[in-house]
Design a protein around this motif. Structure first.
Motif, PDB file in Angstrom:
ATOM      1  N   GLU A  43       0.807  -1.208   0.000  1.00 47.98           N
ATOM      2  CA  GLU A  43       0.000   0.000   0.000  1.00 47.98           C
ATOM      3  C   GLU A  43       0.851   1.274   0.000  1.00 47.98           C
ATOM      4  N   TYR A  44       0.239   2.354  -0.398  1.00 48.38           N
ATOM      5  CA  TYR A  44       0.815   3.692  -0.252  1.00 48.38           C
ATOM      6  C   TYR A  44      -0.349   4.674  -0.163  1.00 48.38           C
ATOM      7  N   TYR A  45      -0.233   5.621   0.764  1.00 49.71           N
ATOM      8  CA  TYR A  45      -1.314   6.577   0.941  1.00 49.71           C
ATOM      9  C   TYR A  45      -0.865   7.783   1.746  1.00 49.71           C
ATOM     10  N   VAL A  46      -1.664   8.859   1.659  1.00 50.52           N
ATOM     11  CA  VAL A  46      -1.447  10.051   2.480  1.00 50.52           C
ATOM     12  C   VAL A  46      -2.055   9.735   3.842  1.00 50.52           C
ATOM     13  N   ASP A  47      -1.209   9.790   4.864  1.00 44.64           N
ATOM     14  CA  ASP A  47      -1.649   9.475   6.222  1.00 44.64           C
ATOM     15  C   ASP A  47      -2.233  10.711   6.915  1.00 44.64           C
ATOM     16  N   SER A  48      -1.518  11.842   6.813  1.00 49.63           N
ATOM     17  CA  SER A  48      -1.996  13.056   7.474  1.00 49.63           C
ATOM     18  C   SER A  48      -1.295  14.284   6.890  1.00 49.63           C
ATOM     19  N   LEU A  49      -1.839  15.429   7.238  1.00 43.74           N
ATOM     20  CA  LEU A  49      -1.297  16.716   6.780  1.00 43.74           C
ATOM     21  C   LEU A  49      -1.029  17.620   7.972  1.00 43.74           C
ATOM     22  N   GLU A  50      -0.022  18.450   7.855  1.00 45.40           N
ATOM     23  CA  GLU A  50       0.177  19.550   8.803  1.00 45.40           C
ATOM     24  C   GLU A  50      -0.036  20.825   8.003  1.00 45.40           C
ATOM     25  N   VAL A  51      -0.935  21.659   8.460  1.00 45.74           N
ATOM     26  CA  VAL A  51      -1.313  22.864   7.706  1.00 45.74           C
ATOM     27  C   VAL A  51      -1.268  24.094   8.609  1.00 45.74           C
ATOM     28  N   GLU A  52      -1.352  25.241   7.964  1.00 38.33           N
ATOM     29  CA  GLU A  52      -1.533  26.495   8.728  1.00 38.33           C
ATOM     30  C   GLU A  52      -2.616  27.303   8.094  1.00 38.33           C
TER      31      GLU A  52
END
Length: 113
Positions: free
Chosen positions: A104-113
């Motif tokens: 598998e491969y995927y976006v786990d989480s984001l850090e945003v402002e």
């Protein structure tokens, strides 16, 4: 060349999600990539630097956590990790295994402002 399509997919997933929560900038994108996925993190980073230009993801860090290869052996019942170089059961050496994780491969989480 499939890393370009994967990178574009990462951006297409991350940007709308960040915007949905009112983010003005994506600081970091955390990815999970299986050891057998065939995805090369260094290529993803290279394409990301180009493909993210002009988006709120431009300049974001990509963090990659590798997902180990895990199997379940149909012969002896072993359930656990195996090295990439030997796709057999480490307990009984059987090739009668089911891949449980590692592709598998995927976006786990984001850090945003």
């Amino acid at each position: 060349m499939h890393e370009l399509a994967i990178t574009e997919g990462i951006i297409e997933a991350a940007v709308p999600e960040a915007e949905r929560f009112g983010a003005k900038k994506i600081l970091e994108i955390r990815l999970k990539i299986g050891e057998m996925s065939g995805v090369l993190p260094e290529c993803i980073q290279e394409y990301f630097n180009i493909a993210s230009r002009g988006t709120i993801a431009e300049g974001a860090r990509l963090s990659v956590e590798k997902i180990p290869i895990t199997i379940k052996c149909d012969s002896c019942g072993y359930n656990g990790e195996i090295p990439k170089r030997k796709i057999r059961c480490p307990e009984c050496d059987s090739a009668e295994i089911k891949l449980m994780s590692g592709r598998e491969y995927y976006v786990d989480s984001l850090e945003v402002e």
